[in-house]
Design a protein around this motif. Structure first.
Motif, PDB file in Angstrom:
ATOM      1  N   ARG A 261       0.841  -1.210   0.000  1.00  0.00           N
ATOM      2  CA  ARG A 261       0.000   0.000   0.000  1.00  0.00           C
ATOM      3  C   ARG A 261       0.871   1.254   0.000  1.00  0.00           C
ATOM      4  NH1 ARG A 261      -5.130  -1.497   0.153  1.00  0.00           N
ATOM      5  NH2 ARG A 261      -5.655  -3.415   1.277  1.00  0.00           N
ATOM      6  N   GLN A 262       1.976   1.152   0.784  1.00  0.00           N
ATOM      7  CA  GLN A 262       2.876   2.306   0.869  1.00  0.00           C
ATOM      8  C   GLN A 262       3.472   2.631  -0.499  1.00  0.00           C
ATOM      9  OE1 GLN A 262       5.856   1.630   3.844  1.00  0.00           O
ATOM     10  NE2 GLN A 262       6.758   3.650   3.526  1.00  0.00           N
ATOM     11  N   TYR A 263       3.769   1.571  -1.276  1.00  0.00           N
ATOM     12  CA  TYR A 263       4.400   1.790  -2.573  1.00  0.00           C
ATOM     13  C   TYR A 263       3.431   1.619  -3.744  1.00  0.00           C
ATOM     14  CZ  TYR A 263       8.900   2.171  -0.292  1.00  0.00           C
ATOM     15  OH  TYR A 263       9.935   2.611   0.475  1.00  0.00           O
ATOM     16  N   SER A 264       2.171   1.985  -3.515  1.00  0.00           N
ATOM     17  CA  SER A 264       1.245   1.853  -4.641  1.00  0.00           C
ATOM     18  C   SER A 264       0.804   3.228  -5.131  1.00  0.00           C
ATOM     19  CB  SER A 264       0.036   1.026  -4.214  1.00  0.00           C
ATOM     20  OG  SER A 264      -0.684   1.740  -3.241  1.00  0.00           O
ATOM     21  N   VAL A 265       0.378   3.208  -6.358  1.00  0.00           N
ATOM     22  CA  VAL A 265      -0.029   4.462  -7.016  1.00  0.00           C
ATOM     23  C   VAL A 265      -1.226   5.072  -6.301  1.00  0.00           C
ATOM     24  CG1 VAL A 265      -1.115   5.327  -9.109  1.00  0.00           C
ATOM     25  CG2 VAL A 265       0.810   3.748  -9.266  1.00  0.00           C
ATOM     26  N   LYS A 266      -1.078   6.335  -5.961  1.00  0.00           N
ATOM     27  CA  LYS A 266      -2.197   7.041  -5.331  1.00  0.00           C
ATOM     28  C   LYS A 266      -2.370   8.368  -6.057  1.00  0.00           C
ATOM     29  CE  LYS A 266      -0.446   5.366  -0.953  1.00  0.00           C
ATOM     30  NZ  LYS A 266       0.885   5.149  -1.570  1.00  0.00           N
ATOM     31  N   ARG A 267      -3.466   8.992  -5.783  1.00  0.00           N
ATOM     32  CA  ARG A 267      -3.656  10.309  -6.377  1.00  0.00           C
ATOM     33  C   ARG A 267      -2.515  11.221  -5.906  1.00  0.00           C
ATOM     34  NH1 ARG A 267      -9.084  13.497  -6.476  1.00  0.00           N
ATOM     35  NH2 ARG A 267      -9.832  11.485  -5.794  1.00  0.00           N
ATOM     36  N   GLY A 268      -1.895  11.904  -6.797  1.00  0.00           N
ATOM     37  CA  GLY A 268      -0.810  12.800  -6.402  1.00  0.00           C
ATOM     38  C   GLY A 268       0.537  12.113  -6.430  1.00  0.00           C
ATOM     39  N   ASN A 269       0.523  10.819  -6.497  1.00  0.00           N
ATOM     40  CA  ASN A 269       1.807  10.144  -6.595  1.00  0.00           C
ATOM     41  C   ASN A 269       1.676   8.947  -7.532  1.00  0.00           C
ATOM     42  OD1 ASN A 269       4.318   9.149  -6.355  1.00  0.00           O
ATOM     43  ND2 ASN A 269       4.216   8.686  -4.165  1.00  0.00           N
ATOM     44  N   THR A 270       2.015   9.201  -8.786  1.00  0.00           N
ATOM     45  CA  THR A 270       1.805   8.166  -9.793  1.00  0.00           C
ATOM     46  C   THR A 270       3.091   7.393 -10.083  1.00  0.00           C
ATOM     47  OG1 THR A 270       2.200   9.844 -11.442  1.00  0.00           O
ATOM     48  CG2 THR A 270      -0.089   9.359 -10.926  1.00  0.00           C
ATOM     49  N   GLN A 271       4.214   7.826  -9.485  1.00  0.00           N
ATOM     50  CA  GLN A 271       5.503   7.177  -9.759  1.00  0.00           C
ATOM     51  C   GLN A 271       5.768   6.055  -8.756  1.00  0.00           C
ATOM     52  OE1 GLN A 271       7.488   7.987 -12.421  1.00  0.00           O
ATOM     53  NE2 GLN A 271       5.769   9.275 -12.999  1.00  0.00           N
ATOM     54  N   GLU A 272       4.822   5.149  -8.590  1.00  0.00           N
ATOM     55  CA  GLU A 272       5.010   4.059  -7.642  1.00  0.00           C
ATOM     56  C   GLU A 272       5.018   2.722  -8.383  1.00  0.00           C
ATOM     57  OE1 GLU A 272       5.740   4.289  -4.571  1.00  0.00           O
ATOM     58  OE2 GLU A 272       5.158   6.317  -3.957  1.00  0.00           O
ATOM     59  N   PRO A 273       5.634   1.698  -7.808  1.00  0.00           N
ATOM     60  CA  PRO A 273       5.771   0.418  -8.526  1.00  0.00           C
ATOM     61  C   PRO A 273       4.493  -0.428  -8.564  1.00  0.00           C
ATOM     62  CG  PRO A 273       6.860   0.306  -6.391  1.00  0.00           C
ATOM     63  CD  PRO A 273       6.432   1.728  -6.559  1.00  0.00           C
ATOM     64  N   PHE A 274       3.610  -0.258  -7.563  1.00  0.00           N
ATOM     65  CA  PHE A 274       2.436  -1.145  -7.518  1.00  0.00           C
ATOM     66  C   PHE A 274       1.156  -0.387  -7.789  1.00  0.00           C
ATOM     67  CE2 PHE A 274       5.536  -2.919  -4.451  1.00  0.00           C
ATOM     68  CZ  PHE A 274       5.829  -4.108  -5.127  1.00  0.00           C
ATOM     69  N   ARG A 275       0.208  -1.149  -8.287  1.00  0.00           N
ATOM     70  CA  ARG A 275      -1.143  -0.600  -8.434  1.00  0.00           C
ATOM     71  C   ARG A 275      -2.082  -1.557  -7.715  1.00  0.00           C
ATOM     72  NH1 ARG A 275      -1.447   0.047 -13.583  1.00  0.00           N
ATOM     73  NH2 ARG A 275      -1.278   2.311 -13.589  1.00  0.00           N
ATOM     74  N   ILE A 276      -2.978  -1.002  -6.921  1.00  0.00           N
ATOM     75  CA  ILE A 276      -3.960  -1.833  -6.231  1.00  0.00           C
ATOM     76  C   ILE A 276      -5.332  -1.428  -6.738  1.00  0.00           C
ATOM     77  CG2 ILE A 276      -4.989  -2.358  -3.983  1.00  0.00           C
ATOM     78  CD1 ILE A 276      -2.268  -1.695  -2.736  1.00  0.00           C
ATOM     79  N   ASP A 277      -6.023  -2.356  -7.349  1.00  0.00           N
ATOM     80  CA  ASP A 277      -7.389  -1.995  -7.718  1.00  0.00           C
ATOM     81  C   ASP A 277      -8.349  -3.183  -7.618  1.00  0.00           C
ATOM     82  OD1 ASP A 277      -6.241  -1.269 -11.097  1.00  0.00           O
ATOM     83  OD2 ASP A 277      -6.207  -3.138  -9.945  1.00  0.00           O
ATOM     84  N   ASP A 278      -9.630  -2.786  -7.570  1.00  0.00           N
ATOM     85  CA  ASP A 278     -10.671  -3.793  -7.401  1.00  0.00           C
ATOM     86  C   ASP A 278     -11.037  -4.379  -8.748  1.00  0.00           C
ATOM     87  OD1 ASP A 278     -10.657  -3.266  -4.783  1.00  0.00           O
ATOM     88  OD2 ASP A 278     -12.449  -1.978  -4.785  1.00  0.00           O
ATOM     89  N   HIS A 279     -11.207  -5.653  -8.738  1.00  0.00           N
ATOM     90  CA  HIS A 279     -11.615  -6.291  -9.974  1.00  0.00           C
ATOM     91  C   HIS A 279     -12.817  -7.166  -9.655  1.00  0.00           C
ATOM     92  CE1 HIS A 279     -11.129  -7.944 -13.977  1.00  0.00           C
ATOM     93  NE2 HIS A 279     -11.414  -9.122 -13.430  1.00  0.00           N
ATOM     94  N   THR A 280     -13.914  -6.900 -10.411  1.00  0.00           N
ATOM     95  CA  THR A 280     -15.110  -7.693 -10.130  1.00  0.00           C
ATOM     96  C   THR A 280     -15.180  -8.845 -11.123  1.00  0.00           C
ATOM     97  OG1 THR A 280     -16.194  -5.715  -9.365  1.00  0.00           O
ATOM     98  CG2 THR A 280     -17.599  -7.591  -9.831  1.00  0.00           C
ATOM     99  N   GLU A 281     -15.290 -10.019 -10.563  1.00  0.00           N
ATOM    100  CA  GLU A 281     -15.384 -11.196 -11.410  1.00  0.00           C
ATOM    101  C   GLU A 281     -16.824 -11.671 -11.339  1.00  0.00           C
ATOM    102  OE1 GLU A 281     -11.848 -13.970 -11.556  1.00  0.00           O
ATOM    103  OE2 GLU A 281     -13.348 -15.134 -10.450  1.00  0.00           O
TER     104      GLU A 281
END
Lengths: 519, 560
Positions: A177-197
């Motif tokens: 979470r610390q190293y994931s893309v957030k608003r205002g900081n897009t230069q992070e290695p991880f992305r966390i998002d919800d995926h509905t299956e």
């Protein structure tokens, strides 16, 4: 809905999805459908969408999972190094070369952003993996950085592919979470998002179709071609049935302008009633626009015709005789018109003043001066101009439908008869009312109100018998009806528009979508 | 067409009977009026009066007077029009007025206590008469004063702008006429009327007090009539004697209808007028006219007894004497609009009610048809629609920017336009010299409408032509454009070629240069050997000027 018709109109994509579901006891999720059918995810989603609306499949499950994936930055970190690793390595290799690096030296590097480096240096110092020596040089302590190591493990793991975040330990989740893309900081290695299956299964209707499904879509064709016809091979083909309830694609077509078409119908109505068309010029003299219509040069009646004057040339070369003298005489003392006239000094120069035609009656006046055939019926649909503020009810230029009827049988009652005819022909009105009105050039003057079958009571037009002061100076000795119709309100309602300026809109989409209602 | 505000109760009082709104609505045709709005709360009725020749109807008193006379069949007497002998009060006109504002008429009105409502109506009448009838005070303006403060005789003469000082309405301190013209709002508004004169009109009394500076403003001391005043002086000045007199006659009868006693004034002129050098005002200017019964019958299409016509006219306010075949009629003194027997015929029709006449159809046989221009236009329009073109229909008054600048034809012979002198907005200042800019305007405004765009318009254009009597010619023009990613000369040329083929018109294209089009991709269209228009791919600078991002070609030519 019979199942046979249903299978025939199915799209090949739908058939493949149905078949995949048919082979399965339970449900299939969209990724599973992609696996089972070999179709692209977008094709599956399209087919499922259609099948859902046809009620052949139903939504059986919906599970939202939070996934971790690598961003572009993350891939780069994975291939090369994270800022933490890079700092330690840089400092180490500098020491091996016998030099040293300061914070400032590191920050001039173009590999990472200065803010990113500051954060990494801060963390490494905190974890005592590096320390600040005298003179600001950085030194590696030899102690490992737990964060740096954990980040490496995570980068390697996530590089395999997106993974549910719940597969990670709470500590790891924190780092992610610390190293994931957030608003205002897009230069992070991880992305966390919800995926509905979503999971789908066949509905009973869907089930009943399975035995009827065609084998594959191979011999199915959608478009008959000249080749198929020439060699007769169409006989061995199956034509896919279309879903004919889908909206067809739009066309760019040729069409008459709806308002012009409305005026065309008025024009045809009038010619069918025995009216001959007359035309005039856009630029008129005050003489034909007003003087010939017995509007005195001084009178407030001219205030109702606030006109546009022409700049250059400002005056006509001449006004045709004997009309100028005869009209001037009628204004002065009535001349031989049986009138006492307006009794003022008529200005012949002013008569030549050029204006943009302010009323269609100017065209009628000119026709009267051409020794017109008696009996005669004339009309014009003339572009006119008024010096008005432009708004929803006033256009810069507009059309007036006007005309005249000449004949020895013309009187007040035939005037009313003609208006009654207009009421029936133009507005399908059975009920009409006449009101006294005022126009500078007619006496008596009438306003025609009609009860339109759909629009209710409305003013349809104004008319009157031309004053002798108008007809006699122009050489006409029989009575003349002058009439004008106000059709714009009817046109606007028929075309479904509220603003008169929209009759002449320059918005192509508006014109393409305008259509005429039958009133 | 003036619109006035009247009050229901006031109208009922003047009619001498209670009335309902539907009744009033029904009577409106008798005064060529139309009720625009009724306020249930205040009883205010907004009425639009159509007849610009009947200023006597632009007030509640006049409307009531007309209705009263039709309802009762006769009209109230106004004895002051026939008073004999010299008047008690006098206005002396001085030499020189004939060149500035020659005429004045006045009367005194006493015995009626001005109410709030009556004063409001008086002011409205004063404004409507001066504005609409009096051409914004140029030919007629009206002043009301408190009679008791004025010492007669009053003088109407010219003074130098710096010479006279008085306190105008709306101000606290004395101002010279010059100051009034430059500082007072009414002075600024109406200064134009007196622009050519170095001495200005003034009305002052025997004590030297200023009544007013006509047609600009009244004095505050003498000319501020208030609620409760019982004695008034009404004065009208102007440039047309009969209009001045008519305005006073209307005002006098209005006040008389409210209960005032009207006392005429003598006006003494140092110059000759059509009514002599001393005129007692108000003055009945009416004459008897002999009207042939046959002319009325012929106009109305019915046979009538002289008596019937006479009764109808009498009830409408005329003085009538009838013989068997003719009538001698005279208008009431507050009207001055009888020019022709048809005016009388209309009043007969109005009194009898238009709905009482049975309509009959004109019986004559006539052949209908279209002009050659129109039927040719229609053929072309049908063809263009068949070719797949959407017809457009444009306003034709626009700006030099659209007709010339954006078409890149500045400084060429094509830039000459029929322009408007009294421009209200630059956006509507010139007639279109061609249709193509109208179609490019559509293209500029419609990039979101799906492509291809095939557009055409057939219609009138105006070309400056100093040879022509009116300095320009109205021509029938045909224009079309194609706009889409592949639009080019060859495509639009195909359409032109097809159009000319079906119209059976011989045409040629001659390579030329034209600033609106790309060089080498433009041609002059010759129709039967005569230059008729152009065809080409629009120059990218033209498209940029219109902010069009789509390749566009077009043609335009004039027919007939």
């Amino acid at each position: 809905m019979s199942s046979s018709t249903n299978t025939e109109s199915l799209h090949p994509l739908e058939i493949q999805v149905l078949k995949a579901l048919g082979k399965q006891e339970g449900l299939l999720t969209d990724p599973q459908l992609v696996d089972h059918t070999g179709l692209a995810a977008s094709q599956v989603s399209m087919a499922v969408g259609w099948l859902l609306t046809k009620d052949l499949v139903s939504l059986a499950s919906e599970k939202t999972t939070t996934y971790v994936s690598l961003t572009e930055v993350g891939t780069q970190f994975h291939q090369q190094a994270s800022p933490l690793e890079w700092i330690v390595q840089s400092v180490k290799s500098a020491a091996q070369d016998g030099t040293s690096l300061t914070v400032k030296n590191l920050q001039t590097s173009e590999t990472f952003q200065p803010t990113e480096l500051s954060r990494a240096i801060g963390l490494l110092k905190k974890e005592e993996a590096i320390q600040l020596a005298t003179g600001g040089a950085l030194e590696v302590t030899g102690k490992p950085s737990p964060t740096s190591d954990r980040l490496r493990t995570l980068l390697n793991r996530v590089y395999e592919g997106p993974q549910p975040i719940t597969d990670f330990s709470p500590d790891e989740q924190g780092t992610l979470r610390q190293y994931s893309v957030k608003r205002g900081n897009t230069q992070e290695p991880f992305r966390i998002d919800d995926h509905t299956e979503r999971g789908y299964r066949l509905t009973p209707a869907g089930h009943s179709l399975i035995p009827h499904l065609r084998d594959g879509a191979a011999e199915e064709i959608s478009q008959l071609t000249p080749e198929l016809l020439k060699d007769g091979s169409w006989r061995n083909r199956i034509f896919r049935k279309y879903s004919i309830s889908l909206r067809p694609p739009r066309l760019a077509v040729g069409r008459r302008h709806p308002y012009r078409e409305f005026l065309d119908s008025v024009k045809h109505k009038l010619t069918s009633m025995g009216f001959q068309e007359m035309r005039g010029e856009l630029v008129e003299t005050e003489f034909w626009d007003m003087d010939a219509l017995y509007m005195p040069q001084f009178h407030p009646a001219r205030a109702i015709h606030d006109v546009y004057f022409v700049k250059e040339p400002s005056h006509a070369k001449s006004i045709a005789e004997p009309f100028l003298s005869q009209v001037a005489q009628a204004h002065r003392d009535g001349g031989n018109t049986g009138s006492k006239g307006w009794n003022y000094q008529y200005d012949q120069e002013r008569a030549k003043r050029l204006v943009l035609r302010s009323q269609g009656t100017a065209v009628s006046a000119r026709t009267l001066a051409t020794n017109p055939h008696v009996p005669g019926k004339f009309f014009s649909i003339a572009r006119c101009f008024r010096y008005d503020q432009v708004d929803a009810t006033h256009a810069t230029d507009f059309f007036q439908v006007e005309g005249i009827v000449l004949g020895s049988d013309i009187n007040f009652r035939t005037l009313l008869g003609l208006l009654k005819l207009f009421a029936t022909e133009m507005a399908q009105a059975k009920e009409i009312r006449f009101f006294p009105a005022y126009f500078p050039f007619t006496e008596p003057s009438v306003e025609l109100h009609v009860r339109h079958p759909k629009l209710g009571w409305m003013e349809l037009g104004g008319a009157g018998l031309f004053r002798s002061e108008v007809t006699v100076p122009l050489g006409v000795s029989v009575p003349v009806i002058a009439w004008g119709l106000g059709l714009d309100r009817m046109a606007m309602i028929a075309l479904g528009i509220q603003d008169i300026r929209d009759l002449f809109t320059s918005d192509l989409e508006a014109v393409r979508s305008m259509r005429r209602q039958q009133l | 067409m003036p619109t006035i505000s009247i009050f229901h109760k006031d109208l009922s009082t003047l009619l001498g009977r209670p009335t309902t709104i539907p009744e009033i609505e029904q009577w409106m045709p008798l005064v060529k009026g139309e009720i625009k709005d009724v306020s249930q709360e205040t009883g205010e009725i907004r009425v639009e009066l159509q007849d610009t020749n009947r200023p006597d109807l632009w007030c509640v008193e006049g409307i009531a007077r007309q209705l009263r006379s039709v309802h009762s069949g006769n009209q109230s007497p106004y004895p002051f029009f026939s008073s004999k002998g010299r008047a008690k009060r006098r206005i002396q006109v001085l030499q020189g007025m004939e060149a500035v504002r020659p005429f004045v008429a006045a009367c005194a009105a006493s015995g009626y206590e001005m109410t709030d409502l009556a004063l409001e109506q008086c002011i409205q009448t004063q404004e409507k008469l001066a504005d609409t009838f009096g051409r914004k005070r140029e030919t007629v303006s009206i002043g009301l004063y408190r009679l008791t403060s004025i010492q007669f005789p009053v003088t109407y003469g010219l003074v130098k702008p710096q010479e006279a000082r008085f306190t105008p309405l709306g101000f606290e301190e004395k101002m010279t006429l010059q100051e009034i013209l430059t500082l007072h709002p009414k002075g600024i508004e109406y200064a134009g009327i007196l622009a050519d004169h170095d001495r200005l009109p003034l009305l002052w009394d025997a004590d030297g007090q200023v009544l007013s500076f006509p047609p600009i403003i009244n004095s505050r001391e003498l000319g501020e009539v208030q609620v409760g005043d019982t004695d008034l002086l009404v004065e009208v000045t102007g440039t047309d004697l009969s209009m001045v007199m008519l305005a006073l006659n209307i005002f006098a009868t209005n006040l008389a209808d409210r209960g005032a006693t009207i006392e005429p004034l003598d006006i003494s002129y140092p110059y000759e007028t059509i009514y002599g050098t001393t005129i007692k005002t108000p003055l009945d200017m009416g004459h008897s006219h002999r009207i042939s019964l046959h002319a009325v019958e012929q106009a109305l299409g019915v046979s009538l007894e002289a008596e019937t016509v006479g009764d109808a006219l009498a009830s409408y306010g005329y003085q009538v004497k009838t013989t068997r075949h003719s009538l001698s009629v005279k208008l009431p003194p507050y009207r001055h609009d009888l020019m022709h027997v048809m005016d009388v015929a209309e009043d007969v029709a109005i009194t009898r009610g238009y709905d009482s006449f049975t309509p009959i159809m004109p019986q004559s046989f006539t052949v209908g048809g279209l002009t050659t221009q129109e039927s040719t236009s229609d053929q072309i329009r049908d063809l263009m629609v068949g070719f797949g073109f959407q017809e457009m229909f444009s306003n034709i008054l626009s700006s030099r920017q659209e007709w010339v600048d954006r078409m890149r034809i500045n400084g060429t012979p094509y830039e000459r336009l029929v322009e408007v002198e009294n421009v209200m907005s630059l956006s509507y200042s010139c007639l279109r010299p061609s249709i193509l800019p109208c179609l490019l305007r559509v293209e500029a405004l419609s990039p979101r409408s799906f492509y291809p765009h095939l557009l055409f318009e057939v219609g009138e254009i105006a070309r400056l032509d100093l040879e022509a009597n009116v300095g320009s010619r109205t021509l029938m023009s045909v224009a079309a454009i194609n706009a889409h990613p592949g639009a080019n000369f060859s495509e639009i040329h195909s359409y032109l070629d097809l159009l000319m083929y079906y119209m059976a018109w011989a045409y040629e294209l001659e390579p030329v240069s034209h600033p609106s089009f790309l060089d080498g991709r433009v041609g002059k269209i010759r129709l039967n050997g005569q230059p008729a228009g152009f065809i080409g791919e629009f120059h990218p600078e033209v498209l940029e000027a219109w902010q069009i991002n789509m390749p566009t070609s077009g043609f335009e030519f004039q027919i007939l």
